[in-house]
Design a protein around this motif. Structure first.
Motif, PDB file in Angstrom:
ATOM      1  N   THR A  72       0.837  -1.186   0.000  1.00 59.56           N
ATOM      2  CA  THR A  72       0.000   0.000   0.000  1.00 59.56           C
ATOM      3  C   THR A  72       0.876   1.241   0.000  1.00 59.56           C
ATOM      4  O   THR A  72       1.857   1.315   0.718  1.00 59.56           O
ATOM      5  CB  THR A  72      -0.885   0.009   1.260  1.00 59.56           C
ATOM      6  N   GLN A  73       0.511   2.147  -0.806  1.00 57.43           N
ATOM      7  CA  GLN A  73       1.292   3.375  -0.883  1.00 57.43           C
ATOM      8  C   GLN A  73       1.188   4.159   0.420  1.00 57.43           C
ATOM      9  O   GLN A  73       0.125   4.640   0.785  1.00 57.43           O
ATOM     10  CB  GLN A  73       0.789   4.236  -2.044  1.00 57.43           C
ATOM     11  N   GLY A  74       2.281   4.239   1.079  1.00 51.09           N
ATOM     12  CA  GLY A  74       2.283   4.949   2.343  1.00 51.09           C
ATOM     13  C   GLY A  74       3.362   6.003   2.348  1.00 51.09           C
ATOM     14  O   GLY A  74       3.677   6.595   1.332  1.00 51.09           O
ATOM     15  N   LYS A  75       3.928   6.216   3.497  1.00 49.60           N
ATOM     16  CA  LYS A  75       4.964   7.235   3.602  1.00 49.60           C
ATOM     17  C   LYS A  75       6.135   6.717   4.389  1.00 49.60           C
ATOM     18  O   LYS A  75       6.005   5.779   5.158  1.00 49.60           O
ATOM     19  CB  LYS A  75       4.392   8.493   4.265  1.00 49.60           C
ATOM     20  N   ARG A  76       7.232   7.369   4.171  1.00 47.09           N
ATOM     21  CA  ARG A  76       8.428   7.036   4.914  1.00 47.09           C
ATOM     22  C   ARG A  76       8.959   8.319   5.533  1.00 47.09           C
ATOM     23  O   ARG A  76       8.752   9.403   5.013  1.00 47.09           O
ATOM     24  CB  ARG A  76       9.494   6.464   3.980  1.00 47.09           C
ATOM     25  N   ILE A  77       9.657   8.125   6.608  1.00 45.31           N
ATOM     26  CA  ILE A  77      10.312   9.272   7.215  1.00 45.31           C
ATOM     27  C   ILE A  77      11.804   9.095   6.993  1.00 45.31           C
ATOM     28  O   ILE A  77      12.390   8.122   7.441  1.00 45.31           O
ATOM     29  CB  ILE A  77       9.973   9.373   8.708  1.00 45.31           C
ATOM     30  N   LYS A  78      12.352  10.035   6.296  1.00 44.67           N
ATOM     31  CA  LYS A  78      13.762   9.926   5.968  1.00 44.67           C
ATOM     32  C   LYS A  78      14.544  10.937   6.781  1.00 44.67           C
ATOM     33  O   LYS A  78      14.124  12.071   6.953  1.00 44.67           O
ATOM     34  CB  LYS A  78      13.949  10.203   4.473  1.00 44.67           C
ATOM     35  N   PHE A  79      15.643  10.478   7.279  1.00 45.19           N
ATOM     36  CA  PHE A  79      16.509  11.370   8.040  1.00 45.19           C
ATOM     37  C   PHE A  79      17.816  11.554   7.292  1.00 45.19           C
ATOM     38  O   PHE A  79      18.441  10.573   6.887  1.00 45.19           O
ATOM     39  CB  PHE A  79      16.776  10.800   9.439  1.00 45.19           C
ATOM     40  N   ARG A  80      18.166  12.781   7.110  1.00 47.54           N
ATOM     41  CA  ARG A  80      19.446  13.056   6.456  1.00 47.54           C
ATOM     42  C   ARG A  80      20.308  13.834   7.442  1.00 47.54           C
ATOM     43  O   ARG A  80      19.907  14.870   7.958  1.00 47.54           O
ATOM     44  CB  ARG A  80      19.222  13.886   5.192  1.00 47.54           C
ATOM     45  N   CYS A  81      21.494  13.315   7.680  1.00 44.94           N
ATOM     46  CA  CYS A  81      22.341  13.970   8.658  1.00 44.94           C
ATOM     47  C   CYS A  81      22.972  15.214   8.062  1.00 44.94           C
ATOM     48  O   CYS A  81      23.294  15.264   6.879  1.00 44.94           O
ATOM     49  CB  CYS A  81      23.421  13.001   9.155  1.00 44.94           C
ATOM     50  N   GLY A  82      23.148  16.211   8.895  1.00 45.53           N
ATOM     51  CA  GLY A  82      23.713  17.470   8.468  1.00 45.53           C
ATOM     52  C   GLY A  82      25.229  17.435   8.435  1.00 45.53           C
ATOM     53  O   GLY A  82      25.853  16.382   8.578  1.00 45.53           O
ATOM     54  N   GLN A  83      25.795  18.607   8.243  1.00 43.92           N
ATOM     55  CA  GLN A  83      27.236  18.682   8.071  1.00 43.92           C
ATOM     56  C   GLN A  83      27.984  18.196   9.303  1.00 43.92           C
ATOM     57  O   GLN A  83      28.982  17.495   9.192  1.00 43.92           O
ATOM     58  CB  GLN A  83      27.621  20.137   7.776  1.00 43.92           C
ATOM     59  N   GLU A  84      27.480  18.562  10.440  1.00 47.55           N
ATOM     60  CA  GLU A  84      28.185  18.196  11.653  1.00 47.55           C
ATOM     61  C   GLU A  84      28.170  16.682  11.870  1.00 47.55           C
ATOM     62  O   GLU A  84      29.155  16.079  12.270  1.00 47.55           O
ATOM     63  CB  GLU A  84      27.545  18.895  12.854  1.00 47.55           C
ATOM     64  N   LEU A  85      27.040  16.079  11.543  1.00 48.33           N
ATOM     65  CA  LEU A  85      26.958  14.630  11.707  1.00 48.33           C
ATOM     66  C   LEU A  85      27.768  13.924  10.630  1.00 48.33           C
ATOM     67  O   LEU A  85      28.328  12.866  10.861  1.00 48.33           O
ATOM     68  CB  LEU A  85      25.500  14.182  11.633  1.00 48.33           C
ATOM     69  N   LYS A  86      27.825  14.541   9.467  1.00 49.40           N
ATOM     70  CA  LYS A  86      28.636  13.931   8.412  1.00 49.40           C
ATOM     71  C   LYS A  86      30.086  13.885   8.824  1.00 49.40           C
ATOM     72  O   LYS A  86      30.830  12.980   8.456  1.00 49.40           O
ATOM     73  CB  LYS A  86      28.511  14.758   7.122  1.00 49.40           C
ATOM     74  N   THR A  87      30.478  14.884   9.583  1.00 51.44           N
ATOM     75  CA  THR A  87      31.868  14.953  10.003  1.00 51.44           C
ATOM     76  C   THR A  87      32.180  13.903  11.063  1.00 51.44           C
ATOM     77  O   THR A  87      33.224  13.257  11.014  1.00 51.44           O
ATOM     78  CB  THR A  87      32.175  16.344  10.575  1.00 51.44           C
ATOM     79  N   ILE A  88      31.274  13.772  11.978  1.00 49.12           N
ATOM     80  CA  ILE A  88      31.588  12.871  13.086  1.00 49.12           C
ATOM     81  C   ILE A  88      31.250  11.430  12.759  1.00 49.12           C
ATOM     82  O   ILE A  88      31.828  10.513  13.299  1.00 49.12           O
ATOM     83  CB  ILE A  88      30.823  13.277  14.359  1.00 49.12           C
ATOM     84  N   ALA A  89      30.322  11.244  11.852  1.00 51.65           N
ATOM     85  CA  ALA A  89      29.893   9.874  11.579  1.00 51.65           C
ATOM     86  C   ALA A  89      31.001   9.014  10.993  1.00 51.65           C
ATOM     87  O   ALA A  89      31.219   7.912  11.459  1.00 51.65           O
ATOM     88  CB  ALA A  89      28.680   9.888  10.656  1.00 51.65           C
ATOM     89  N   PRO A  90      31.711   9.510   9.989  1.00 57.97           N
ATOM     90  CA  PRO A  90      32.717   8.649   9.363  1.00 57.97           C
ATOM     91  C   PRO A  90      34.001   8.629  10.155  1.00 57.97           C
ATOM     92  O   PRO A  90      35.074   8.688   9.602  1.00 57.97           O
ATOM     93  CB  PRO A  90      32.948   9.287   7.988  1.00 57.97           C
ATOM     94  N   LYS A  91      33.886   8.608  11.428  1.00 60.58           N
ATOM     95  CA  LYS A  91      35.115   8.596  12.215  1.00 60.58           C
ATOM     96  C   LYS A  91      35.759   7.216  12.158  1.00 60.58           C
ATOM     97  O   LYS A  91      35.139   6.238  11.736  1.00 60.58           O
ATOM     98  CB  LYS A  91      34.814   8.959  13.666  1.00 60.58           C
ATOM     99  N   SER A  92      36.979   7.191  12.570  1.00 64.26           N
ATOM    100  CA  SER A  92      37.732   5.936  12.492  1.00 64.26           C
ATOM    101  C   SER A  92      37.017   4.858  13.294  1.00 64.26           C
ATOM    102  O   SER A  92      36.483   5.092  14.368  1.00 64.26           O
ATOM    103  CB  SER A  92      39.126   6.156  13.061  1.00 64.26           C
ATOM    104  N   GLU A  93      37.065   3.702  12.755  1.00 64.05           N
ATOM    105  CA  GLU A  93      36.334   2.610  13.414  1.00 64.05           C
ATOM    106  C   GLU A  93      37.276   1.429  13.580  1.00 64.05           C
ATOM    107  O   GLU A  93      37.715   0.870  12.598  1.00 64.05           O
ATOM    108  CB  GLU A  93      35.152   2.194  12.565  1.00 64.05           C
TER     109      GLU A  93
END
Lengths: 93, 93
Positions: A72-93
DNA sequence: GCTTCCATGATCAAGAATGATATTGTTCTG
DNA sequence: CAGAACAATATCATTCTTGATCATGGAAGC
């Protein structure tokens, strides 16, 4: 991190009681949910943005019977991280 | 909805000043960002959950030169809406 | 209110994620 | 603690996402 951790963060940052902090968190969540239910996008600079997008994927599958299911055609909630999260997210793992 | 709307929501729900409410919002955002930077998933029952997943898409594109770009393996922050949001999200439009 | 800076949109290609469903185990919440 | 919500899984087709870049609209600081 769970809801309680956020409550604790407020407690540490401010001097509110746990009950008060929880009340604040729930108020925010309610506001968020209300906005998303209204199809409004939520945009927080430096953090990210929630957007309500229409689901276009019209196919699913029932693995038990291996039959296609029309989604059924419904909706999704999409979250896009901002610049600050882009910076911290790809941190060394 | 923007950050100010959340601040206003706190003000309405509680009796805090705008400055105090903003401080709370930023404290929460900082806690969120900190948790996500630490690869922790944030799970709020009834709302949704943030998960940090490794980027697997290894291709991008420069439209000006139409050449492929190898994407550095980073991370993404995925948000999955919970049951409550699933219910309100597909509302009549 | 003004200015600045951030986010979005579009694009292109290829790979990846989504969506439904049922079950099971985990864990969050009241 | 008890109960309910959430993750994971497999499946397959379709849609989407990712990356860079430029312009523009908009958020947020002052």
């Amino acid at each position: 991190m769970i809801k309680n951790d956020i409550v604790l963060a407020i407690e540490k940052k401010t001097d509110f009681s746990a009950a008060k902090s929880l009340e604040i968190v729930e108020a925010i969540l309610k506001a968020l949910k209300d906005a998303l239910a209204d199809n409004s996008k939520v945009e927080i600079r430096g953090f990210g943005s929630f957007r309500v997008v229409a689901k276009k994927t019209g196919y699913g599958r029932d693995i038990r019977r291996q039959k296609q299911i029309h989604i059924t055609q419904g909706k999704r909630i999409k979250f896009r991280c901002g610049q600050e999260l882009k910076t911290i997210a790809p941190k060394s793992e």
